[in-house]
Design a protein around this motif. Sequence first.
Motif, PDB file in Angstrom:
ATOM      1  N   UNK A  88       1.467 -52.682  33.072  1.00  0.00           N
ATOM      2  CA  UNK A  88       0.390 -51.790  32.651  1.00  0.00           C
ATOM      3  C   UNK A  88      -0.279 -52.358  31.400  1.00  0.00           C
ATOM      4  N   UNK A  89       0.528 -52.812  30.447  1.00  0.00           N
ATOM      5  CA  UNK A  89      -0.014 -53.373  29.209  1.00  0.00           C
ATOM      6  C   UNK A  89      -0.791 -54.657  29.489  1.00  0.00           C
ATOM      7  N   UNK A  90      -0.306 -55.466  30.405  1.00  0.00           N
ATOM      8  CA  UNK A  90      -0.984 -56.723  30.733  1.00  0.00           C
ATOM      9  C   UNK A  90      -2.349 -56.487  31.382  1.00  0.00           C
ATOM     10  N   UNK A  96      -8.194 -45.341  27.233  1.00  0.00           N
ATOM     11  CA  UNK A  96      -7.340 -44.422  27.990  1.00  0.00           C
ATOM     12  C   UNK A  96      -6.126 -45.145  28.576  1.00  0.00           C
ATOM     13  N   UNK A  97      -6.338 -46.371  29.038  1.00  0.00           N
ATOM     14  CA  UNK A  97      -5.221 -47.138  29.595  1.00  0.00           C
ATOM     15  C   UNK A  97      -4.224 -47.509  28.500  1.00  0.00           C
ATOM     16  N   UNK A  98      -4.727 -47.945  27.354  1.00  0.00           N
ATOM     17  CA  UNK A  98      -3.820 -48.258  26.249  1.00  0.00           C
ATOM     18  C   UNK A  98      -3.109 -47.007  25.740  1.00  0.00           C
ATOM     19  N   UNK A 103       1.817 -43.904  25.085  1.00  0.00           N
ATOM     20  CA  UNK A 103       2.577 -42.670  25.325  1.00  0.00           C
ATOM     21  C   UNK A 103       3.878 -42.920  26.080  1.00  0.00           C
ATOM     22  N   UNK A 104       3.934 -43.997  26.847  1.00  0.00           N
ATOM     23  CA  UNK A 104       5.127 -44.265  27.650  1.00  0.00           C
ATOM     24  C   UNK A 104       6.039 -45.338  27.068  1.00  0.00           C
ATOM     25  N   UNK A 117      -2.405 -50.845  18.194  1.00  0.00           N
ATOM     26  CA  UNK A 117      -3.387 -51.801  17.671  1.00  0.00           C
ATOM     27  C   UNK A 117      -4.574 -51.953  18.630  1.00  0.00           C
ATOM     28  N   UNK A 118      -4.300 -52.032  19.919  1.00  0.00           N
ATOM     29  CA  UNK A 118      -5.373 -52.182  20.913  1.00  0.00           C
ATOM     30  C   UNK A 118      -6.273 -50.960  20.927  1.00  0.00           C
ATOM     31  N   UNK A 119      -5.682 -49.766  20.797  1.00  0.00           N
ATOM     32  CA  UNK A 119      -6.506 -48.552  20.735  1.00  0.00           C
ATOM     33  C   UNK A 119      -7.409 -48.599  19.511  1.00  0.00           C
TER      34      UNK A 119
END
Length: 125
Positions: A88-90, A96-98, A103-104, A117-119
């Motif tokens: 998922x991270x890749x 929203x995806x980050x 959250x998980x 950091x990505x958000x």
Amino acid sequence: MKFNELVEKVGIGLAVVIAYNKLSEDFFDKLSFEQWLSVYENAPAGSALKETALVKMAETAQTFEQWLAVYENAPIGSELKETALVKMAETAQTFEQWLAVYENAPIGSELKKTALAKMGELIEV
């Protein structure tokens, strides 16, 4: 009834569940992620077919949304669940995806820090 007629009547997922023992290995090799997801959703709980469908979902997943579906259906604490979160991270691109990765991700993990950091990079002030 021919298999194609069964698919038209009940959808690919349930058709595979019904005709499972009559289908060839070659047939299964051609199923897409979405088709395996449908098989997973229709297979009886705890069945070998349900487990196989989840593994095949992981083997065919390519997008964030597909890896999220694997993550949501993988058993808690399993290696598959961990792998799905990393994938998922890749594949995450949007805020929203980050956020879903954040959250998980386990508390205090590098993945949680990376997601935060990505958000932050995706926010305009």
